[in-house]
Scaffold this motif. Sequence first.
Motif, PDB file in Angstrom:
ATOM      1  N   ARG A 170      82.256  22.891  85.958  1.00 16.87           N
ATOM      2  CA  ARG A 170      83.542  23.379  86.466  1.00 16.87           C
ATOM      3  C   ARG A 170      83.688  24.891  86.334  1.00 16.87           C
ATOM      4  NH1 ARG A 170      84.070  20.706  81.647  1.00 16.87           N
ATOM      5  NH2 ARG A 170      85.215  21.746  79.966  1.00 16.87           N
ATOM      6  N   SER A 171      82.580  25.577  86.103  1.00 20.48           N
ATOM      7  CA  SER A 171      82.644  27.024  85.975  1.00 20.48           C
ATOM      8  C   SER A 171      81.307  27.638  86.369  1.00 20.48           C
ATOM      9  CB  SER A 171      82.983  27.413  84.531  1.00 20.48           C
ATOM     10  OG  SER A 171      83.023  28.823  84.391  1.00 20.48           O
ATOM     11  N   GLY A 172      81.395  28.791  87.038  1.00 22.05           N
ATOM     12  CA  GLY A 172      80.190  29.506  87.426  1.00 22.05           C
ATOM     13  C   GLY A 172      80.503  30.524  88.491  1.00 22.05           C
ATOM     14  N   ASP A 173      79.639  31.477  88.651  1.00 21.10           N
ATOM     15  CA  ASP A 173      79.764  32.448  89.723  1.00 21.10           C
ATOM     16  C   ASP A 173      79.545  31.749  91.075  1.00 21.10           C
ATOM     17  OD1 ASP A 173      79.765  35.519  90.270  1.00 21.10           O
ATOM     18  OD2 ASP A 173      78.095  34.737  91.458  1.00 21.10           O
ATOM     19  N   ARG A 174      80.224  32.220  92.109  1.00 17.04           N
ATOM     20  CA  ARG A 174      80.080  31.590  93.421  1.00 17.04           C
ATOM     21  C   ARG A 174      78.631  31.519  93.877  1.00 17.04           C
ATOM     22  NH1 ARG A 174      83.593  33.900  98.314  1.00 17.04           N
ATOM     23  NH2 ARG A 174      82.542  35.823  97.649  1.00 17.04           N
ATOM     24  N   SER A 175      77.870  32.563  93.586  1.00 20.85           N
ATOM     25  CA  SER A 175      76.468  32.584  94.000  1.00 20.85           C
ATOM     26  C   SER A 175      75.664  31.477  93.318  1.00 20.85           C
ATOM     27  CB  SER A 175      75.848  33.947  93.685  1.00 20.85           C
ATOM     28  OG  SER A 175      75.843  34.205  92.287  1.00 20.85           O
ATOM     29  N   GLU A 176      76.058  31.090  92.101  1.00 18.18           N
ATOM     30  CA  GLU A 176      75.361  30.005  91.415  1.00 18.18           C
ATOM     31  C   GLU A 176      75.516  28.687  92.173  1.00 18.18           C
ATOM     32  OE1 GLU A 176      75.627  29.847  86.946  1.00 18.18           O
ATOM     33  OE2 GLU A 176      77.242  31.284  87.332  1.00 18.18           O
ATOM     34  N   PHE A 177      76.737  28.406  92.583  1.00 15.61           N
ATOM     35  CA  PHE A 177      76.983  27.162  93.305  1.00 15.61           C
ATOM     36  C   PHE A 177      76.300  27.179  94.670  1.00 15.61           C
ATOM     37  CE2 PHE A 177      80.426  27.090  90.207  1.00 15.61           C
ATOM     38  CZ  PHE A 177      80.419  25.762  89.801  1.00 15.61           C
ATOM     39  N   GLN A 178      76.297  28.337  95.325  1.00 12.87           N
ATOM     40  CA  GLN A 178      75.629  28.437  96.628  1.00 12.87           C
ATOM     41  C   GLN A 178      74.126  28.240  96.482  1.00 12.87           C
ATOM     42  OE1 GLN A 178      77.062  32.345  97.785  1.00 12.87           O
ATOM     43  NE2 GLN A 178      78.755  31.488  98.980  1.00 12.87           N
ATOM     44  N   TRP A 179      73.529  28.866  95.482  1.00 13.96           N
ATOM     45  CA  TRP A 179      72.095  28.703  95.240  1.00 13.96           C
ATOM     46  C   TRP A 179      71.788  27.265  94.827  1.00 13.96           C
ATOM     47  CZ3 TRP A 179      68.978  27.263  91.157  1.00 13.96           C
ATOM     48  CH2 TRP A 179      67.619  27.568  91.276  1.00 13.96           C
ATOM     49  N   GLY A 180      72.627  26.711  93.990  1.00 12.80           N
ATOM     50  CA  GLY A 180      72.392  25.374  93.480  1.00 12.80           C
ATOM     51  C   GLY A 180      72.378  24.292  94.542  1.00 12.80           C
ATOM     52  N   LYS A 181      73.129  24.479  95.620  1.00 11.23           N
ATOM     53  CA  LYS A 181      73.175  23.470  96.686  1.00 11.23           C
ATOM     54  C   LYS A 181      71.792  23.171  97.248  1.00 11.23           C
ATOM     55  CE  LYS A 181      77.913  24.403  98.242  1.00 11.23           C
ATOM     56  NZ  LYS A 181      78.766  24.924  99.358  1.00 11.23           N
ATOM     57  N   ASP A 182      70.919  24.141  97.219  1.00 13.16           N
ATOM     58  CA  ASP A 182      69.586  23.979  97.801  1.00 13.16           C
ATOM     59  C   ASP A 182      68.526  23.567  96.784  1.00 13.16           C
ATOM     60  OD1 ASP A 182      70.480  24.775 100.350  1.00 13.16           O
ATOM     61  OD2 ASP A 182      70.255  26.897  99.815  1.00 13.16           O
ATOM     62  N   HIS A 183      68.881  23.565  95.495  1.00 11.63           N
ATOM     63  CA  HIS A 183      67.836  23.397  94.492  1.00 11.63           C
ATOM     64  C   HIS A 183      68.106  22.349  93.419  1.00 11.63           C
ATOM     65  CE1 HIS A 183      65.811  26.916  96.143  1.00 11.63           C
ATOM     66  NE2 HIS A 183      66.960  27.575  96.094  1.00 11.63           N
ATOM     67  N   VAL A 184      69.383  22.078  93.103  1.00 11.87           N
ATOM     68  CA  VAL A 184      69.710  21.113  92.053  1.00 11.87           C
ATOM     69  C   VAL A 184      70.818  20.190  92.548  1.00 11.87           C
ATOM     70  CG1 VAL A 184      69.095  22.794  90.255  1.00 11.87           C
ATOM     71  CG2 VAL A 184      71.489  22.531  90.929  1.00 11.87           C
ATOM     72  N   PHE A 185      70.978  19.079  91.851  1.00 10.95           N
ATOM     73  CA  PHE A 185      72.111  18.189  92.108  1.00 10.95           C
ATOM     74  C   PHE A 185      73.238  18.571  91.155  1.00 10.95           C
ATOM     75  CE2 PHE A 185      74.685  14.599  90.859  1.00 10.95           C
ATOM     76  CZ  PHE A 185      75.018  13.998  92.059  1.00 10.95           C
ATOM     77  N   THR A 186      74.417  18.854  91.714  1.00 11.33           N
ATOM     78  CA  THR A 186      75.565  19.225  90.885  1.00 11.33           C
ATOM     79  C   THR A 186      76.753  18.346  91.215  1.00 11.33           C
ATOM     80  OG1 THR A 186      74.851  21.539  90.760  1.00 11.33           O
ATOM     81  CG2 THR A 186      77.153  21.059  90.222  1.00 11.33           C
ATOM     82  N   ASN A 187      77.273  17.653  90.200  1.00 11.49           N
ATOM     83  CA  ASN A 187      78.528  16.926  90.340  1.00 11.49           C
ATOM     84  C   ASN A 187      79.587  17.673  89.527  1.00 11.49           C
ATOM     85  OD1 ASN A 187      79.899  14.238  91.210  1.00 11.49           O
ATOM     86  ND2 ASN A 187      80.535  14.567  89.102  1.00 11.49           N
ATOM     87  N   LYS A 188      80.600  18.151  90.217  1.00 17.55           N
ATOM     88  CA  LYS A 188      81.628  18.932  89.560  1.00 17.55           C
ATOM     89  C   LYS A 188      82.618  18.052  88.802  1.00 17.55           C
ATOM     90  CE  LYS A 188      81.564  22.380  93.291  1.00 17.55           C
ATOM     91  NZ  LYS A 188      82.380  22.984  94.379  1.00 17.55           N
ATOM     92  N   PHE A 189      83.067  18.563  87.683  1.00 17.53           N
ATOM     93  CA  PHE A 189      84.248  18.098  86.958  1.00 17.53           C
ATOM     94  C   PHE A 189      84.065  16.829  86.123  1.00 17.53           C
ATOM     95  CE2 PHE A 189      85.942  19.881  91.082  1.00 17.53           C
ATOM     96  CZ  PHE A 189      86.066  21.173  90.595  1.00 17.53           C
ATOM     97  N   ASN A 190      83.208  15.889  86.536  1.00 17.53           N
ATOM     98  CA  ASN A 190      83.141  14.604  85.840  1.00 17.53           C
ATOM     99  C   ASN A 190      81.738  13.996  85.986  1.00 17.53           C
ATOM    100  OD1 ASN A 190      83.076  13.411  88.474  1.00 17.53           O
ATOM    101  ND2 ASN A 190      85.316  13.422  88.533  1.00 17.53           N
ATOM    102  N   PHE A 191      81.649  12.699  85.726  1.00 16.27           N
ATOM    103  CA  PHE A 191      80.353  12.012  85.764  1.00 16.27           C
ATOM    104  C   PHE A 191      80.203  11.080  86.971  1.00 16.27           C
ATOM    105  CE2 PHE A 191      81.158  12.783  81.151  1.00 16.27           C
ATOM    106  CZ  PHE A 191      80.113  13.658  80.937  1.00 16.27           C
ATOM    107  N   ASP A 192      80.984  11.299  88.003  1.00  9.74           N
ATOM    108  CA  ASP A 192      80.862  10.478  89.207  1.00  9.74           C
ATOM    109  C   ASP A 192      79.438  10.581  89.765  1.00  9.74           C
ATOM    110  OD1 ASP A 192      83.501   9.884  88.923  1.00  9.74           O
ATOM    111  OD2 ASP A 192      84.209  11.045  90.656  1.00  9.74           O
ATOM    112  N   GLY A 193      78.882   9.442  90.137  1.00  9.37           N
ATOM    113  CA  GLY A 193      77.548   9.415  90.706  1.00  9.37           C
ATOM    114  C   GLY A 193      76.437   9.313  89.685  1.00  9.37           C
ATOM    115  N   LEU A 194      76.774   9.260  88.407  1.00  6.30           N
ATOM    116  CA  LEU A 194      75.738   9.211  87.371  1.00  6.30           C
ATOM    117  C   LEU A 194      74.911   7.931  87.462  1.00  6.30           C
ATOM    118  CD1 LEU A 194      74.398  10.458  84.882  1.00  6.30           C
ATOM    119  CD2 LEU A 194      76.188   9.415  83.475  1.00  6.30           C
ATOM    120  N   GLU A 195      75.546   6.822  87.760  1.00  2.79           N
ATOM    121  CA  GLU A 195      74.811   5.549  87.828  1.00  2.79           C
ATOM    122  C   GLU A 195      73.732   5.590  88.894  1.00  2.79           C
ATOM    123  OE1 GLU A 195      77.500   2.306  88.281  1.00  2.79           O
ATOM    124  OE2 GLU A 195      78.394   2.563  86.284  1.00  2.79           O
ATOM    125  N   GLU A 196      74.015   6.239  90.019  1.00  2.00           N
ATOM    126  CA  GLU A 196      73.015   6.345  91.074  1.00  2.00           C
ATOM    127  C   GLU A 196      71.836   7.206  90.636  1.00  2.00           C
ATOM    128  OE1 GLU A 196      76.227   6.675  91.416  1.00  2.00           O
ATOM    129  OE2 GLU A 196      76.898   5.326  93.014  1.00  2.00           O
TER     130      GLU A 196
END
Length: 281
Positions: A170-196
Amino acid sequence: MLNRNIETFIGCDNEYEESKIVIFGAPFDSTTSFRPGTRFASKAMRGESFGIETYSPYQDKDLEDIAVFDGGDLELSFGNTARALGQIEDFTTQILEDGKIPCMIGGEHLVTLGAMRAVAKKHPDLHVIQFDAHADLREDYLGETLSHATVIHRVWDLLGDDKIFQFGIRSGDRSEFQWGKDHVFTNKFNFDGLEEIVEKLKDKPVYLTIDLDVLDPSVFPGTGTPEAGGVSFMELLNAMLAVSGLNIVACDVNELSPIYDQSGVSTAVACKVLRELLLAI
């Protein structure tokens, strides 16, 4: 052969040879970007751990029924970040070579990189599950590439795309989130999608890294960079239990800074998280 640490975390006073899990402290916070103090976490947790029980009513398990060795705190170089990471890597390598699971107590989150280097050498197909408030994906922080704000980007340097799975961010520089979209899986705020993700990684070696600031500051104020909007203790516990069936080959718990919570509640919460983690894996 390692010698038993005199002061141990509760229930973790077994002999090294008989233990499957080895905990150790990495008291390092030289790159902390806001409030330092995480170097005192492992010592505080050992002392305060005797305020909790070895038995977990959540899991109906007891630390007395498993074998965990407490290797004490590493003596790390505070003036040389690269050297400190090398010391952590060497110690983790020794534990892995002896067929045991390393469980590190930070320290700031950068210490994960040292342990990760050792684990990645042993497990080339390593995947990472990260519980954290912060993305930690910066390329550099104020020109420094080795920082607790860059640690997961440095982990990506080791592992590459589609190997890192972040939850609670729930925190980070905008560039981190933009870069992360192409390289890591990020679920914001909670653990939704963890089971998958757990289902996806069921046959993979996994490193679990828990930055305790994933918890809401109302639950865990004793940290260097508190972020409002975090998860509850029970949400974190259920997430740990969800991943516990995976092949967890190493793990860590970091970013407790006990001096920022004079009530001692944050340290007690950290102790309980570690107890549940040890019992779960």
